[in-house]
Design a protein around this motif. Structure first.
Motif, mmCIF file in Angstrom:
data_model
loop_
_atom_site.group_PDB
_atom_site.id
_atom_site.type_symbol
_atom_site.label_atom_id
_atom_site.label_comp_id
_atom_site.label_asym_id
_atom_site.label_seq_id
_atom_site.Cartn_x
_atom_site.Cartn_y
_atom_site.Cartn_z
ATOM 1 N N ILE A 1 0.816 -1.216 0.000
ATOM 2 C CA ILE A 1 0.000 0.000 0.000
ATOM 3 C C ILE A 1 0.855 1.274 0.000
ATOM 4 C CG2 ILE A 1 -0.274 -0.030 2.527
ATOM 5 C CD1 ILE A 1 -3.186 0.908 0.375
ATOM 6 N N GLY A 2 2.011 1.196 0.667
ATOM 7 C CA GLY A 2 2.906 2.354 0.687
ATOM 8 C C GLY A 2 3.403 2.691 -0.705
ATOM 9 N N HIS A 3 3.745 1.651 -1.461
ATOM 10 C CA HIS A 3 4.129 1.854 -2.863
ATOM 11 C C HIS A 3 3.015 2.570 -3.612
ATOM 12 C CE1 HIS A 3 6.922 -1.873 -2.745
ATOM 13 N NE2 HIS A 3 7.682 -0.802 -2.843
ATOM 14 N N SER A 4 1.803 2.041 -3.481
ATOM 15 C CA SER A 4 0.716 2.578 -4.299
ATOM 16 C C SER A 4 0.515 4.055 -3.993
ATOM 17 C CB SER A 4 -0.572 1.782 -4.090
ATOM 18 O OG SER A 4 -1.029 1.910 -2.770
ATOM 19 N N ALA A 5 0.767 4.449 -2.763
ATOM 20 C CA ALA A 5 0.609 5.863 -2.418
ATOM 21 C C ALA A 5 1.753 6.705 -2.976
ATOM 22 C CB ALA A 5 0.521 6.035 -0.907
ATOM 23 N N SER A 6 2.985 6.307 -2.697
ATOM 24 C CA SER A 6 4.091 7.175 -3.092
ATOM 25 C C SER A 6 4.278 7.213 -4.612
ATOM 26 C CB SER A 6 5.380 6.760 -2.400
ATOM 27 O OG SER A 6 5.756 5.462 -2.786
ATOM 28 N N TYR A 7 4.046 6.099 -5.263
ATOM 29 C CA TYR A 7 4.185 6.114 -6.725
ATOM 30 C C TYR A 7 3.082 6.943 -7.375
ATOM 31 C CZ TYR A 7 8.081 2.824 -6.842
ATOM 32 O OH TYR A 7 9.317 2.245 -6.697
ATOM 33 N N THR A 8 1.892 6.925 -6.772
ATOM 34 C CA THR A 8 0.828 7.779 -7.291
ATOM 35 C C THR A 8 1.214 9.241 -7.160
ATOM 36 O OG1 THR A 8 -0.906 6.187 -6.756
ATOM 37 C CG2 THR A 8 -1.564 8.481 -6.985
ATOM 38 N N GLN A 9 1.760 9.583 -5.997
ATOM 39 C CA GLN A 9 2.129 10.977 -5.762
ATOM 40 C C GLN A 9 3.130 11.467 -6.808
ATOM 41 O OE1 GLN A 9 3.398 10.748 -1.684
ATOM 42 N NE2 GLN A 9 1.324 10.375 -0.944
ATOM 43 N N GLN A 10 4.123 10.661 -7.095
ATOM 44 C CA GLN A 10 5.085 11.093 -8.093
ATOM 45 C C GLN A 10 4.468 11.097 -9.481
ATOM 46 O OE1 GLN A 10 7.734 7.818 -7.123
ATOM 47 N NE2 GLN A 10 7.736 7.132 -9.215
ATOM 48 N N ASP A 11 3.590 10.126 -9.721
ATOM 49 C CA ASP A 11 2.976 10.039 -11.046
ATOM 50 C C ASP A 11 2.103 11.255 -11.343
ATOM 51 O OD1 ASP A 11 2.453 8.365 -13.476
ATOM 52 O OD2 ASP A 11 0.391 8.586 -12.772
ATOM 53 N N VAL A 12 1.440 11.771 -10.321
ATOM 54 C CA VAL A 12 0.614 12.964 -10.505
ATOM 55 C C VAL A 12 1.495 14.115 -11.004
ATOM 56 C CG1 VAL A 12 -0.675 14.752 -9.266
ATOM 57 C CG2 VAL A 12 -1.183 12.342 -8.862
ATOM 58 N N ILE A 13 2.652 14.251 -10.384
ATOM 59 C CA ILE A 13 3.564 15.323 -10.798
ATOM 60 C C ILE A 13 4.051 15.096 -12.234
ATOM 61 C CG2 ILE A 13 5.811 16.395 -10.341
ATOM 62 C CD1 ILE A 13 3.606 17.088 -8.295
ATOM 63 N N VAL A 14 4.398 13.865 -12.531
ATOM 64 C CA VAL A 14 4.903 13.574 -13.873
ATOM 65 C C VAL A 14 3.821 13.813 -14.925
ATOM 66 C CG1 VAL A 14 5.874 11.816 -15.375
ATOM 67 C CG2 VAL A 14 6.585 11.918 -12.987
ATOM 68 N N ARG A 15 2.620 13.377 -14.625
ATOM 69 C CA ARG A 15 1.530 13.598 -15.576
ATOM 70 C C ARG A 15 1.275 15.087 -15.780
ATOM 71 N NH1 ARG A 15 -1.888 9.573 -17.142
ATOM 72 N NH2 ARG A 15 -1.452 7.492 -16.320
ATOM 73 N N TYR A 16 1.382 15.819 -14.692
ATOM 74 C CA TYR A 16 1.226 17.276 -14.791
ATOM 75 C C TYR A 16 2.296 17.861 -15.718
ATOM 76 C CZ TYR A 16 2.143 22.109 -13.377
ATOM 77 O OH TYR A 16 2.408 23.455 -13.381
ATOM 78 N N LYS A 17 3.528 17.410 -15.534
ATOM 79 C CA LYS A 17 4.620 17.928 -16.366
ATOM 80 C C LYS A 17 4.392 17.582 -17.833
ATOM 81 C CE LYS A 17 7.321 19.711 -13.152
ATOM 82 N NZ LYS A 17 7.698 21.130 -13.126
ATOM 83 N N LYS A 18 3.851 16.406 -18.052
ATOM 84 C CA LYS A 18 3.566 15.993 -19.433
ATOM 85 C C LYS A 18 2.532 16.943 -20.051
ATOM 86 C CE LYS A 18 2.011 11.921 -22.059
ATOM 87 N NZ LYS A 18 3.114 11.738 -23.008
ATOM 88 N N LEU A 19 1.475 17.233 -19.289
ATOM 89 C CA LEU A 19 0.461 18.151 -19.790
ATOM 90 C C LEU A 19 1.032 19.551 -19.999
ATOM 91 C CD1 LEU A 19 -2.474 16.958 -17.507
ATOM 92 C CD2 LEU A 19 -2.365 16.673 -19.994
ATOM 93 N N ARG A 20 2.051 19.857 -19.219
ATOM 94 C CA ARG A 20 2.689 21.168 -19.362
ATOM 95 C C ARG A 20 3.602 21.234 -20.581
ATOM 96 N NH1 ARG A 20 3.041 24.999 -15.277
ATOM 97 N NH2 ARG A 20 3.930 26.247 -16.912
ATOM 98 N N GLY A 21 3.723 20.141 -21.296
ATOM 99 C CA GLY A 21 4.465 20.185 -22.549
ATOM 100 C C GLY A 21 5.864 19.612 -22.515
ATOM 101 N N PHE A 22 6.221 18.968 -21.424
ATOM 102 C CA PHE A 22 7.550 18.347 -21.377
ATOM 103 C C PHE A 22 7.536 16.983 -22.067
ATOM 104 C CE2 PHE A 22 7.855 21.316 -17.848
ATOM 105 C CZ PHE A 22 9.160 21.783 -17.957
ATOM 106 N N GLU A 23 8.678 16.637 -22.646
ATOM 107 C CA GLU A 23 8.877 15.263 -23.091
ATOM 108 C C GLU A 23 9.286 14.501 -21.840
ATOM 109 O OE1 GLU A 23 8.366 13.996 -26.137
ATOM 110 O OE2 GLU A 23 8.852 11.999 -25.364
ATOM 111 N N ILE A 24 8.536 13.480 -21.512
ATOM 112 C CA ILE A 24 8.736 12.813 -20.228
ATOM 113 C C ILE A 24 9.627 11.586 -20.368
ATOM 114 C CG2 ILE A 24 7.591 11.609 -18.346
ATOM 115 C CD1 ILE A 24 6.949 14.600 -18.429
ATOM 116 N N PHE A 25 10.687 11.593 -19.582
ATOM 117 C CA PHE A 25 11.502 10.386 -19.476
ATOM 118 C C PHE A 25 11.209 9.778 -18.109
ATOM 119 C CE2 PHE A 25 15.463 8.155 -18.238
ATOM 120 C CZ PHE A 25 15.520 7.250 -19.287
#
Length: 791
Positions: free
Chosen positions: A50-74
RNA sequence: GGGCGCAUGGUCUAGUUGGUUAUGACGUCGCCCUUACAAGGCGAAGGUCCCCAGUUCGAAUCUGGGUGCGCCCACCA
C-alpha cells in the motif's frame, strides 16, 4: 453514455488502449524540453504494498502534470531484484537455503523465479496508472545493470576511491555477510548486567559489569576514566580475567564513563564501536572469539563451538559456580540488529572492499544544499546522516545473488586484477582474468573474487542506468543529471545519499535537480504496517473493489512527505468524485453546441473567471509538488462552483427558448468541463480520459492535451462594467438564501413559489429574471433594505 | 542525549505570506425521489484551533517556553 460508470471495465480497456497507442512512450528525438525522472525501482517482494501505491501515485501525478505542461517525459521503470532481500524471497518461495545449495544453481533459481514473478509484480504498477514508459525498463541484476555497476567499480578503483582491507566490519552472523552502517537498526532487548570478579596483580578483586561475558576470551585491555579515584592507582598494572587466565593491562581513557556499571570496562575485540577505537588508538592486540556463523572460536577454550547466546549462559553459570559472579541486574537496552533479519550484529575483522568517502562529507553536504528538496525539511535527515557517518562504505557482501566484483587476485602476491571494461559484465568465478600473467610477480595463477556488491552499490547508479538505456550519447547528456528523484523518507540515507555519492565521484554533478520525498502509509491508529502485526492492507484489494482512480484520489489526500493513515472510509470521497464527474459530464453531454457564443452571460463569465483563478492556484501548487492543495482547489471548484451552483444556475436557460443564452450556457459548460477534466487528469487518469474521449476526443487521449492556461477573460469594457465576478458571487449567496428558506419552509427545491420578497440586493435588480428562473419564483419583489433577507 | 516533524468539532483533515462568521469529508439530526447524480440533493447541530507567555489594532497562523505523539541519528561496557 451509461448511467453508471463501470470503473473495472473502463480501466482495463484504457490500460490496453494506452499501451497500444503508446501514449506514454518516450521519444528521444523530441524537440520538447525533457523532464526526466529517476523512478525508484521497487524491490521485487512478491507484490506491491500500500505504501508503494501511495508514493508512486504521488510522483505520477507530478509527472503527468509535467507531461500536460508540454515536457517530453523520461519516466523509466526498473525493478531492484538482487541482493539479500531477493535471496530471502526466493528462499521463502522455493523453500530452499542458499548456503546449503550449489552457488550456481541458487543463482539460476533466483533468475528463473524472478522471470516468473516479475511480470505480475510490475503489472500492479501499470494498473495504478503509472505513466512510465514501461519499455524503458531495467532490472538491477540484468546484463545492462551489471555492466554499469562493474564499470562504476573499476572507474572508482582507478580513481583511488576503493580499497580492500582487513578491518573490523559490522557482520551479520545469520546472513553471514558484512553489512553497512545504513543496514543497522535499533532494537530494544532484555539483557542483564553481570558483575564479574577480575583479579588485580596483587590479588585484589576488581568488579566489572558487562552484558556480554562471552566476550571475556576476546579481552585485550581494561579501561577506566583517568580521573576516577577508584582506579587511578591501577593504571599501568595488569588484571586477570576470570575463567580464562588472560592478563590484560588496565589503562586510562576518557571514553570510560565512571557512572556506568562499576566505572571500569573490559575492552574486547570487538564488542562495539568504542572497542574498535580503543583497539586502534592504544594499538591493542586482536583476539577474535566469534566465528562468522556466530559460534565461539578456539580462543573460547571449553566453550568452543557453542552459539553466542549458549556460551553466554554457560559462562555465567560457571562464573557463579566459582563465586566470581557478584550480582545480576536486569536491564533493557538498545542493540544494533541487521535490518533484514533482526539478528544482533557482531564486529569481526574480515577482508572487505570499501568506498572511501568520509573525506568528502563537506562536498556531500554542499550537494544537499544545491538540490531542491520538497518538503524542505527532509534535507535535515540527509545532513544528519552525513554528519554522523563513521565508516567508509563497505560494498562487499559474502552472498550469492548479486552483481559480482569484476576482480581476480594473483595467487602469489594478491595483486588486484581488474576486468577489461570492454568485456563487462564478467563473472570471475566463471570467466578468466584479462591477463595470463601477473605483471608484478609473473605468477600465472589467479583467484576469483567470490563476493558480490551491496545492492545499493548498484541501485545508487539508477540515473545512469536509466539514461544509458539509450546508446546515443547526445540523449544521455539531456537525461542526466535528471530533473527529479522521488523517494520515500525511509531511504534518504540509503538510496538517495548513495546516489549522490556515486554521481559526485563519477561525474562531479548532483544526480538530480529536485527531490520529492513522500511519506508512509500507516494503519488506522498511526502505527507502522507490518505483516507480523497483521495490519497490512493490500492495494490489490482496493484496486478490485474501488479501482485505480479511487486509490489515486486517496493517495493524494495528504501533503507531500506526511504519513497517511489508511482508513477505508477515506476512499469513499474519491468514489463520490468519480460518480459526480460521470453524472455532471453525462448532463453536459446531453446538449449540443450550436456554434460560437454570441453574447456572454454574466454567470458564464463568472464561472470562467473562477476557473481561471483555480487554474492559476493549481498550477502554482503543482510546480511546488503540492499535489494535495492543487487537488483541493480543483475539487472545491468542481463540486461547489460548477456542480452545486453553475449547473443549477444554467438549467432554466438550457430549457428555455432563448437560443443565444442557451448556446452560451452549453459552450461554457463544455469549456469548463474540458478544463476540469484536464486539471483532474493527473489524479484520476482513467475516468478523465474516458470522459474526454466521449465528449471531446480532439486527440487520442486527454493525456496528450495541454494543461489549461489561466487566461484573462476578454470582455468588452461594457461587460466589465457589469462586475460579473462580484455579481456572480452575490447571486450564489442569494441562491443559498433561497434554498435555505425553501428547506426551512419544507418546500421542495423543485417546487415553484408564487411570490417572494428579497431585500438588500439592489445590485441584482438587473438579474431579477435570472433569479426567478433559477429558483422557480413566479413573482419576485426586490427591496433595498441593508441586509440580504427574505421577507 | 542531538536533530526534525506533528498537535484544529466524536473521527480524519484543509488552512503558502497574520485580517470579518476556521475548510472539507465521515458520522449524527431534519427535509426533499428538484427534468446529471438516492453511491444523491438541500439544510442543521457540533470547535477554549494542546497549554502558558509575548509581539501586534488584530494570532490557528509569528516569537519564546512547556506538554504529548511520531520519525531519524547517537548511546549499546
Amino acid at each position: 453514455m451509461d448511467n453508471v460508470y463501470d470503473y473495472a471495465k473502463t480501466e482495463k480497456r484504457l490500460l490496453e488502449y494506452w499501451r497500444k497507442e503508446k501514449i506514454y512512450k518516450f521519444n528521444p528525438n523530441s524537440e520538447k524540453p525533457i523532464y526526466s525522472v529517476d523512478t525508484p525501482p521497487p524491490t521485487v517482494s512478491g507484490a506491491m504494498h500500500i505504501g508503494h501505491s501511495a508514493s508512486y501515485t504521488q510522483q505520477d501525478v507530478i509527472v503527468r502534470y509535467k507531461k500536460l505542461r508540454g515536457f517530453e517525459i523520461f519516466y523509466p521503470f526498473g525493478t531492484d531484484d538482487n541482493g539479500l532481500p531477493t535471496e530471502r524471497l526466493i528462499e521463502k518461495l522455493k523453500n530452499v537455503k542458499a548456503v546449503k545449495m550449489d552457488r550456481q544453481k541458487f543463482i539460476e533459481l533466483c533468475l528463473s523465479t524472478l522471470k516468473e514473478i516479475r511480470p505480475d509484480f510490475v503489472n500492479d504498477w501499470k494498473k495504478i496508472g503509472m505513466s512510465c514508459d514501461f519499455d524503458v525498463f531495467y532490472s538491477t541484476i540484468d546484463e545492462h545493470c551489471r555492466r554499469v555497476s562493474q564499470r562504476s567499480f573499476i572507474e572508482l578503483y582507478e580513481a583511488g576511491r576503493e580499497y580492500r582491507k582487513k578491518a573490523p566490519t559490522v557482520w551479520c552472523p545469520v546472513c553471514e555477510t558484512a553489512i553497512a552502517q545504513v543496514e543497522l537498526e535499533d532494537k530494544e532487548l532484555e539483557s542483564q548486567f553481570n558483575d564479574i570478579v577480575f583479579k588485580t596483580e596483587d590479588g585484589k578483586d576488581l568488579i566489572i559489569s558487562t552484558t556480554r561475558p562471552e566476550l571475556i576470551p576476546s579481552i585485550v585491555a581494561m579501561f577506566a576514566h583517568p580521573d576516577d579515584d577508584r582506579y587511578k592507582g591501577l593504571f599501568g598494572k595488569k588484571a586477570k580475567a576470570p575463567l580464562f587466565d588472560i592478563w590484560v593491562p588496565i589503562l586510562p581513557d576518557e571514553k570510560a564513563e565512571p557512572e556506568k556499571g562499576t566505572g571500569i570496562v573490559m575492552c574486547c575485540t570487538f564488542g562495539d564501536q568504542t572497542d574498535i577505537e580503543w583497539y586502534k588508538q592504544h594499538k591493542l592486540p586482536l583476539r577474535i572469539s566469534i566465528t562468522k556463523d556466530g559460534k565461539m572460536t578456539d580462543l573460547a577454550g571449553k566453550y568452543k563451538g557453542m552459539e553466542i547466546k549458549e556460551a553466554r549462559k554457560v559462562i555465567i553459570e560457571d562464573l557463579e559456580k566459582e563465586g566470581l559472579l557478584k550480582g545480576i541486574k536486569k536491564i533493557k537496552h538498545p542493540v544494533n540488529v541487521h535490518d533484514k533479519c533482526g539478528t544482533e550484529v557482531e564486529i569481526l575483522e574480515t577482508e572487505q572492499w570499501f568506498i572511501k568517502y568520509l573525506d568528502l562529507k563537506k562536498e556531500f553536504l554542499k550537494s544537499g544544499k544545491e538540490m531542491k528538496w520538497r518538503p524542505k525539511h527532509m534535507r535535515n535527515r540527509y545532513d544528519n546522516w552525513i554528519k554522523g557517518l563513521k565508516w567508509d562504505w563497505c560494498i562487499s557482501r559474502q552472498r550469492f545473488f548479486g552483481v559480482p566484483f569484476p576482480v581476480w587476485y594473483c595467487k602469489n602476491c594478491s595483486e588486484v586484477i581488474l576486468a577489461d571494461k570492454k568485456s563487462l559484465p564478467v563473472e570471475p568465478l566463471k570467466d578468466k582474468p584479462p591477463v595470463k600473467i601477473c605483471a608484478k610477480c609473473r605468477c600465472r595463477e589467479f583467484i576469483p573474487e567470490k563476493d558480490v556488491f551491496d545492492t545499493w552499490a548498484t541501485s545508487s547508479l539508477t540515473p545512469k542506468i536509466a539514461a544509458e538505456l539509450f546508446k546515443n550519447h547526445k540523449i544521455f547528456k539531456k537525461l542526466y543529471p535528471m530533473s527529479m528523484r522521488p523517494n520515500a523518507h525511509d531511504i534518504i540515507t540509503f538510496w538517495l545519499f548513495n546516489t549522490v555519492v556515486k554521481s559526485r565521484m563519477h561525474d562531479k554533478v548532483n544526480p538530480w535537480k529536485d527531490i520529492m520525498i513522500s511519506g508512509w502509509v500507516l494503519d488506522p491508529h498511526g502505527k507502522k504496517m507490518s505483516k507480523s502485526k497483521g495490519n497490512t492492507i493490500a492495494p490489490q484489494d482496493i484496486l478490485e473493489k474501488y479501482g485505480a482512480d479511487v486509490l489515486r484520489f486517496w493517495a493524494t489526500n495528504t501533503k507531500l512527505g506526511e504519513d497517511v493513515r489508511f482508513r477505508e472510509e477515506d476512499l469513499l470521497r474519491g468514489r463520490k468524485v468519480l460518480v459526480k464527474l460521470w453524472n455532471a459530464s453525462r448532463f453536459v453531454n446531453t446538449f449540443k453546441t450550436e456554434g460560437k457564443t454570441k453574447k456572454e452571460h454574466v454567470t458564464d463569465l463568472w464561472i470562467k473567471s473562477k476557473l481561471s483563478k483555480v487554474i492559476a492556484k493549481a498550477t502554482k501548487s503543482l510546480d511546488e509538488y503540492e499535489y494535495s492543495s492543487a487537488k483541493k482547489v480543483i475539487i472545491d471548484f468542481f463540486f461547489r462552483d460548477f456542480c452545486d451552483f453553475y449547473l443549477e444556475m444554467v438549467k432554466y436557460r438550457l430549457y428555455s427558448n432563448d437560443k443565444a443564452s442557451k448556446n452560451s450556457a452549453i459552450n461554457t459548460l463544455r469549456e469548463v468541463l474540458f478544463d476540469v477534466l484536464i486539471l483532474l487528469a493527473p489524479y484520476t487518469p482513467y475516468i478523465t480520459d474516458e470522459l474526454y474521449l466521449i465528449l471531446f476526443s480532439y486527440k487520442k487521449s486527454i493525456h496528450l492535451e495541454q494543461w489549461p492556461i489561466s487566461k484573462k477573460i476578454r470582455v468588452s469594457a461594457e461587460v466589465r462594467k457589469t462586475k460579473y465576478e462580484e455579481i456572480g458571487d452575490l447571486l450564489v449567496k442569494v441562491v443559498e438564501k433561497i434554498r435555505k428558506w425553501k428547506t426551512d419552509n419544507k418546500i421542495g427545491l423543485g417546487n415553484e413559489v408564487e411570490e417572494l420578497t428579497l431585500s438588500g440586493v439592489k445590485e441584482l435588480s438587473n438579474l431579477k429574471g435570472e433569479i426567478k428562473g433559477i429558483m422557480k419564483i413566479n413573482k419576485l419583489n426586490l427591496k433595498t433594505s441593508p441586509k440580504l433577507k427574505i421577507n
